[in-house]
Scaffold this active site. Structure first.
Site: not given
Length: 793
Positions: A109, A491
């Site tokens: 940059e 169960s």
């Protein structure tokens, strides 16, 4: 000569004067004009500056940097599992940002950042010449300081007034902050696509790692994004991002940030994106999506205002390793069931042009069209069949990724689809769209699972959730089955009926009839009922201990009738169950009511901790943006007298019987695999195998696994809790229990008599306890009810 003549002579045409004199006069006039224009320009510029400078924003937003920080969810061991907010951020101080990231950004940059005063005039000239030569805007001259000014205070509109303010603000920033401060702001503030602000957030989002772990190749990839976040981020366009990465690496090398060896190593490093669907999304190292979402919902209920921007940190009770073990075990359990189920055929059948695989460009174009309609899902990848042979199937993901399916196990799963006589919609052939899954040793073709599963693990001493997985794939439906799915427990609910009976005088050695029976419509008040044992096996009489190990339905019903359904309905509320979801009728003994997996885990925790009811909790603490604790959980701990749920003798005896289930009963595989003596639990299979459960525990850890369809239907006549759900539980416990050494079982509590291998409550000593229920020669429950008459036998 007269004065008038002299005046006339002065105004005459000067064409007869020397050429140099005329040029000198021209430049003199031009200079005067230029000076005038410059003076006017300076005056206008000064006026503009005088008017604009006082209107520039102060720099409080920079000097007292407080960005909108999202809500973050962590595990107990501080692993990020969720982030919620418009902006993903991780604000770091300058010295916390690795040098390789700084050098990559400077190379990409603004390589003269530390030399210029905010505007790089050399860069302006260079960009201008480059753009002039290329006749297009190939380069820009925006510095890091200019980008900071724009990101903090200005819009991105391309107007002269905005640019003028940007330049003035750039000078002000340079005059007020150090270069390191400016670069720190840039590295934390810049937008990098996919809601990621700052490079720390981008590192997690795209690479799934903290900034401190970046390599030069990683840093260059991220540093290439600011040029155009929507085009250069590796999720949106990986090939373009890689080209940009190569450019940044070249700049780093030429500027001396990388040696020749480092540069070559960086170029050779593969680019691996870890935020794509199918991997820990958003860069998360752990699949904690369901827990993170539940924590988010809880936070909204407590802090409804600005919860997504205040920078709150939520630390859950989830353990990152436990969570990942639970996730992997659940997925493997679902995939195993899918392998057992009949293969339903390909997702679609397409017409594939002959020989297209010989032209890579055309094949990729064809596959792109397929992927537009059919999408990869977590660890399940779309492909198109190229060829089918009895011993090999070739599937294309791209022209460069052709997968061969040869393993006999993998081919066996889809055998019915390889039969030439199979219906066309079932048969695999060229052009079939299929899902691929990579097992540890080979690729396989599987249909996308339609069955669902849930798993939850918690600490029975305080209710802290250690792991929670609410379904097979959070990203295709975030319905949390751990907390939201109300299912019949089957169960697995029987232990709570048995516990109630212990406090009514029954013992583990009470003999109970297991013979079948039928109730007429008149007896039930609705319709005839003829319950059956699983497998149709019956025995004349069984002890209660034997019956729970074998999960005998007839025994459970007779136990419930002997103690009274109303009493049992009230009793189960001690475990945290909602009695309105469990009608006071005999089918309650078979788990005909409704529970969530979380409720069932809470209930079994009572057996694990000696009889105390704990409240499951997920959030341990919450801190604000300054890391100050603003909320701290204070769970009820087992041992607190106020939390006593059931008699400690009941908890002790039930624990003893449930250990028998995991030793020699329907869950005997648990002990065989885990090789521990402190395992206890109960399988659960509902009528027609619609729901499969296993709820199991040790004194330190409770886990519940469930498998079933969201729209209830049979899993298959051979599917049971022990076959479908128990493996999910064991897969988790194999890893999780390594942290908990086996504990020696304590002695019986006060008031519990141990005699002849049986347990008796002191108020129901030998000779006064219930010794027998039901008569084996009777096959009518009506006769049975008349016989017991509430007396002790």
């Amino acid at each position: 000569m007269s004065k008038s003549s002299e005046h006339y002579d002065d105004d005459r045409d000067d064409s007869d004067k020397p050429q140099g004199s005329r040029i000198l006069r021209f430049f003199l006039k031009l200079t005067i004009l230029g000076a005038g224009l410059l003076a006017c320009g300076a005056l206008l510029g000064g006026m503009a500056l005088a008017l604009a400078w006082p209107n520039l924003p102060d720099l409080n937003a920079m000097t007292d940097y407080r960005p909108r920080v999202p809500l973050r969810i962590y595990t107990a061991d501080k692993v990020l599992i969720g982030e919620f907010g418009e902006e993903r951020r991780n604000v770091l101080r300058f010295n916390e940002i690795p040098d390789v990231m700084k050098s990559a950004v400077l190379s990409a940059e603004d390589d003269r950042f530390y030399q210029h005063g905010g505007i790089d005039w050399f860069g302006v000239v260079r960009a201008g010449l480059t753009n002039l030569m290329s006749m297009q805007k190939a380069q820009g001259a925006s510095t890091i300081t200019m980008q900071v000014a724009r990101n903090f205070y200005l819009s991105s509109e391309k107007t002269f007034s905005r640019k003028f303010y940007e330049l003035l603000l750039t000078f002000k920033i340079e005059a007020s902050l150090t270069k390191d401060q400016i670069l720190e702001l840039y590295l934390n503030q810049i937008y990098l696509g996919n809601r990621a602000y700052g490079f720390a957030a981008a590192s997690r989002t795209y690479l799934g790692k903290p900034l401190s772990d970046l390599t030069a190749a990683d840093a260059a990839l991220l540093a290439g994004i600011p040029k155009a976040p929507s085009r250069f981020n590796p999720i949106a366009n990986k090939p373009r991002a890689v080209v940009r990465q190569r450019y940044v690496l070249g700049r780093m090398h030429s500027l001396g940030y990388l040696t020749d060896a480092e540069y070559k190593a960086a170029l050779a490093q593969p680019v691996v994106i870890k935020s794509a669907e199918g991997t820990p999304a958003g860069g998360y190292a752990v699949h904690g999506e369901y827990a993170a979402e539940l924590a988010r919902q809880l936070m909204i209920s407590v802090y409804p205002d600005n919860v997504y921007s205040r920078g709150l940190n939520v630390y859950t009770t989830i353990q990152s390793k436990d969570q990942e073990w639970a996730y992997q075990s659940l997925r493997e359990g679902v995939l195993d069931y899918t392998r057992r189920a009949p293969y339903p055929g390909p997702e679609a059948q397409l017409t594939m042009p002959a020989g297209i695989e010989n032209d890579p460009a055309k094949l990729d174009e064809f596959l792109d069209g397929v992927f537009d309609k059919y999408h990869d899902r977590t660890e399940m990848l779309i492909g198109v069949v190229l060829s089918v042979k009895p011993d090999e199937i070739r599937v294309a993901r791209s022209a460069s990724e052709i997968i061969s399916i040869k393993d006999k196990k993998a081919l066996g799963v889809i055998a019915r689809a390889l039969n030439p006589k199979a219906p066309p919609e079932l048969r695999l052939q060229r052009g079939s769209v299929v899902y691929l899954h990579k097992s540890p040793d080979y690729w396989e073709i599987l249909n996308m699972p339609t069955v669902q599963s849930a798993f939850v693990a918690l600490t029975p001493q305080d209710g802290a959730l250690r792991a929670m997985v609410g379904g097979f794939d959070f990203y295709h439906g975030n319905f949390n089955r751990v907390t939201q799915a109300w299912r019949q427990p089957g169960s697995s609910f029987k232990p709570f009926i048995y516990a109630a009976s212990l406090e009514r005088g029954l013992t583990p050695n009470t003999m109970i009839s297991d013979m079948p029976f039928e109730l007429s419509a008149e007896q039930t008040g609705s319709k005839a009922w003829s319950p059956k044992n699983y497998g149709g096996q019956y025995e004349p009489m069984l002890t209660m201990r034997e019956a729970i190990a074998k999960s005998k339905n007839m025994v459970s019903i007779r136990i419930l009738q002997s103690i009274g359904p109303k009493y049992a309905q009230e009793y189960i509320t001690r475990f945290g169950f909602d009695k309105s979801r469990h009608a006071a009728v005999l089918p309650m003994a078979l788990g005909a009511g409704s529970v969530t997996p979380m409720q069932l885990a809470t209930g079994f925790a009572v057996f694990a901790n000696g009889g105390y009811r704990i409240t499951p909790y997920l959030i341990d603490k919450v801190t604000d943006a300054n890391d100050q604790v603003i909320m701290q959980a204070k769970p009820v701990i087992a041992g607190d007298a106020s939390a006593r749920a059931i008699d400690p003798r009941t908890a002790y005896v039930m624990d003893d019987m449930l250990r028998g289930v995991a030793t020699s009963g329907t869950a005997a595989r648990a002990k065989q695999v885990l090789k521990r003596n402190d395992l206890a639990g109960k399988t659960g299979t509902t009528n027609e195998s619609v729901d499969a459960w296993f709820a199991g525990y040790t004194p330190q850890l409770v886990g519940v696994a469930w498998l079933g369809y969201d729209q209830p239907k049979s899993l298959g006549s051979r599917e049971t809790g022990g076959g479908a759900a128990l493996p999910v539980w064991m897969g988790y416990m194999q890893n999780a229990l390594k942290a908990f050494p086996e504990e020696k079982r304590p002695g019986p509590p006060d008031g519990l008599i141990v005699e002849g291998g049986n347990f008796y409550f002191s108020e129901f000593p030998p000779g006064q306890s219930v010794t027998k229920i039901g008569l084996p020669e009777k096959d009518s429950l009506g006769d049975f009810l008349n016989n017991i008459g509430g007396s002790k036998r």
